[in-house]
Motif scaffolding. Structure first.
Motif, PDB file in Angstrom:
ATOM      1  N   GLU A  91       0.891  -1.310  -0.038  1.00 36.09           N
ATOM      2  CA  GLU A  91      -0.172   0.061   0.138  1.00 36.09           C
ATOM      3  C   GLU A  91       1.013   1.262   0.096  1.00 36.09           C
ATOM      4  O   GLU A  91       2.040   1.233   0.619  1.00 36.09           O
ATOM      5  N   THR A  92       0.563   2.386  -0.822  1.00 30.80           N
ATOM      6  CA  THR A  92       1.087   3.500  -0.621  1.00 30.80           C
ATOM      7  C   THR A  92       0.168   4.498  -0.180  1.00 30.80           C
ATOM      8  O   THR A  92      -1.085   4.554  -0.423  1.00 30.80           O
ATOM      9  N   ASN A  93       0.664   5.362   0.855  1.00 30.84           N
ATOM     10  CA  ASN A  93      -0.056   6.399   1.618  1.00 30.84           C
ATOM     11  C   ASN A  93       0.492   7.703   1.422  1.00 30.84           C
ATOM     12  O   ASN A  93       1.586   7.764   1.404  1.00 30.84           O
ATOM     13  N   THR A  94      -0.192   8.865   1.381  1.00 37.31           N
ATOM     14  CA  THR A  94       0.081  10.114   1.297  1.00 37.31           C
ATOM     15  C   THR A  94      -0.386  10.847   2.405  1.00 37.31           C
ATOM     16  O   THR A  94      -1.460  10.558   3.062  1.00 37.31           O
ATOM     17  N   PHE A  95       0.741  11.535   3.104  1.00 36.46           N
ATOM     18  CA  PHE A  95       0.511  12.402   4.507  1.00 36.46           C
ATOM     19  C   PHE A  95       0.990  13.756   4.292  1.00 36.46           C
ATOM     20  O   PHE A  95       1.794  13.672   3.731  1.00 36.46           O
ATOM     21  N   TRP A  96       0.132  14.540   4.637  1.00 35.95           N
ATOM     22  CA  TRP A  96       0.341  16.011   4.746  1.00 35.95           C
ATOM     23  C   TRP A  96       1.314  16.329   5.930  1.00 35.95           C
ATOM     24  O   TRP A  96       1.120  15.727   7.037  1.00 35.95           O
ATOM     25  N   THR A  97       2.225  17.237   5.730  1.00 29.77           N
ATOM     26  CA  THR A  97       3.156  17.492   6.928  1.00 29.77           C
ATOM     27  C   THR A  97       2.431  17.895   8.296  1.00 29.77           C
ATOM     28  O   THR A  97       2.589  17.849   9.303  1.00 29.77           O
ATOM     29  N   VAL A  98       1.333  18.702   7.843  1.00 27.91           N
ATOM     30  CA  VAL A  98       0.625  19.329   8.777  1.00 27.91           C
ATOM     31  C   VAL A  98      -0.295  18.352   9.885  1.00 27.91           C
ATOM     32  O   VAL A  98      -0.637  18.612  10.844  1.00 27.91           O
ATOM     33  N   GLN A  99      -0.350  16.873   9.397  1.00 28.88           N
ATOM     34  CA  GLN A  99      -1.015  15.886  10.032  1.00 28.88           C
ATOM     35  C   GLN A  99      -0.064  15.513  11.197  1.00 28.88           C
ATOM     36  O   GLN A  99      -0.571  14.967  12.017  1.00 28.88           O
ATOM     37  N   PHE A 100       1.172  15.877  11.159  1.00 32.20           N
ATOM     38  CA  PHE A 100       1.963  15.245  12.287  1.00 32.20           C
ATOM     39  C   PHE A 100       1.884  16.304  13.264  1.00 32.20           C
ATOM     40  O   PHE A 100       2.149  17.495  13.071  1.00 32.20           O
ATOM     41  N   PHE A 101       2.125  15.798  14.604  1.00 32.26           N
ATOM     42  CA  PHE A 101       1.729  16.722  15.941  1.00 32.26           C
ATOM     43  C   PHE A 101       3.087  16.299  16.755  1.00 32.26           C
ATOM     44  O   PHE A 101       3.349  15.211  16.950  1.00 32.26           O
ATOM     45  N   HIS A 102       3.253  17.404  17.507  1.00 35.91           N
ATOM     46  CA  HIS A 102       4.286  17.359  18.514  1.00 35.91           C
ATOM     47  C   HIS A 102       3.659  16.825  19.788  1.00 35.91           C
ATOM     48  O   HIS A 102       2.313  17.229  19.783  1.00 35.91           O
ATOM     49  N   PRO A 103       4.219  16.343  20.785  1.00 35.08           N
ATOM     50  CA  PRO A 103       3.397  15.839  21.846  1.00 35.08           C
ATOM     51  C   PRO A 103       2.733  16.712  22.616  1.00 35.08           C
ATOM     52  O   PRO A 103       1.773  16.514  23.334  1.00 35.08           O
ATOM     53  N   HIS A 104       3.028  18.056  22.612  1.00 30.29           N
ATOM     54  CA  HIS A 104       2.653  19.036  23.163  1.00 30.29           C
ATOM     55  C   HIS A 104       1.357  19.614  22.430  1.00 30.29           C
ATOM     56  O   HIS A 104       0.740  20.783  22.770  1.00 30.29           O
ATOM     57  N   GLY A 105       1.139  19.353  21.171  1.00 28.84           N
ATOM     58  CA  GLY A 105      -0.069  19.600  20.545  1.00 28.84           C
ATOM     59  C   GLY A 105       0.215  20.448  19.227  1.00 28.84           C
ATOM     60  O   GLY A 105      -0.741  20.800  18.560  1.00 28.84           O
ATOM     61  N   ARG A 106       1.255  20.865  19.030  1.00 30.56           N
ATOM     62  CA  ARG A 106       1.677  21.870  18.026  1.00 30.56           C
ATOM     63  C   ARG A 106       1.908  21.213  16.832  1.00 30.56           C
ATOM     64  O   ARG A 106       2.666  19.936  16.661  1.00 30.56           O
ATOM     65  N   ASN A 107       1.093  21.334  15.659  1.00 34.40           N
ATOM     66  CA  ASN A 107       1.486  20.470  14.492  1.00 34.40           C
ATOM     67  C   ASN A 107       2.424  21.023  13.535  1.00 34.40           C
ATOM     68  O   ASN A 107       2.927  22.288  13.840  1.00 34.40           O
ATOM     69  N   MET A 108       3.020  20.309  12.674  1.00 32.92           N
ATOM     70  CA  MET A 108       4.149  20.834  12.037  1.00 32.92           C
ATOM     71  C   MET A 108       3.665  22.005  11.043  1.00 32.92           C
ATOM     72  O   MET A 108       2.656  21.568  10.511  1.00 32.92           O
ATOM     73  N   GLY A 109       4.139  22.933  10.939  1.00 32.75           N
ATOM     74  CA  GLY A 109       3.880  24.016   9.914  1.00 32.75           C
ATOM     75  C   GLY A 109       4.221  23.823   8.572  1.00 32.75           C
ATOM     76  O   GLY A 109       4.984  22.969   8.379  1.00 32.75           O
ATOM     77  N   PRO A 110       3.297  24.336   7.683  1.00 32.73           N
ATOM     78  CA  PRO A 110       3.544  24.158   6.351  1.00 32.73           C
ATOM     79  C   PRO A 110       4.597  24.802   5.729  1.00 32.73           C
ATOM     80  O   PRO A 110       5.113  24.294   4.609  1.00 32.73           O
ATOM     81  N   ASN A 111       5.532  25.762   6.580  1.00 28.77           N
ATOM     82  CA  ASN A 111       6.641  25.953   6.012  1.00 28.77           C
ATOM     83  C   ASN A 111       7.843  25.441   6.524  1.00 28.77           C
ATOM     84  O   ASN A 111       9.074  25.762   6.310  1.00 28.77           O
ATOM     85  N   GLU A 112       7.802  24.420   7.404  1.00 27.45           N
ATOM     86  CA  GLU A 112       8.726  23.817   8.153  1.00 27.45           C
ATOM     87  C   GLU A 112       9.130  22.701   7.057  1.00 27.45           C
ATOM     88  O   GLU A 112       8.424  22.068   6.571  1.00 27.45           O
ATOM     89  N   LYS A 113      10.580  22.448   6.969  1.00 29.64           N
ATOM     90  CA  LYS A 113      11.097  21.623   6.182  1.00 29.64           C
ATOM     91  C   LYS A 113      11.173  20.202   6.631  1.00 29.64           C
ATOM     92  O   LYS A 113      11.694  20.107   7.715  1.00 29.64           O
TER      93      LYS A 113
END
Length: 136
Positions: A91-113
């Protein structure tokens, strides 16, 4: 009388050696049980066959193994996490980077590499799987 003392001394030595042997045997058995118990609790890691690539703000992941990845946990930059799903074999899956969260609740910003990616998961045979890659 002298022979009686020698006989008693030899018996004491034999008892001492037997007692020493039993103590060493008991300690060895306990150490063996402890080592066996600890090795049972540890799971071995299997290197997963997969591919991952970064396409702008999307991470495209493919399971190239012949088995499913169960209860997968993905990490981006060793900081952001996405968990709670399984990936079927092939299976191939696509994930947006903003779906990933830090344990403190902050998601990965769209401009973060995104520069690194890893996944850990359970496998069908009670082993753990792991895959790590640098993203370009």
């Amino acid at each position: 009388m002298k022979n009686d003392l020698l006989f008693t001394s030899n018996e004491s030595k034999k008892r001492g050696y037997i007692l020493l042997f039993l103590v060493v045997l008991i300690i060895s058995v306990f150490i063996g049980l402890i080592i066996k118990k600890n090795s049972k609790g540890e799971k071995s890691y299997v290197k997963l066959k997969a591919s991952v690539r970064l396409d702008n703000e999307k991470i495209i992941f493919t399971n190239k193994d012949t088995f499913d990845y169960i209860d997968a946990v993905m990490y981006v930059n060793n900081y952001y996490k996405l968990s709670g799903f399984s990936i079927k074999s092939g299976e191939t899956n696509t994930f947006w980077t903003v779906q990933f969260f830090h344990p403190h609740g902050r998601n990965m910003g769209p401009n973060e590499k995104a520069y690194s990616f890893s996944i850990t998961c359970d496998l069908y045979n009670e082993e753990k799987g792991i895959y790590q890659s640098k993203l370009k």
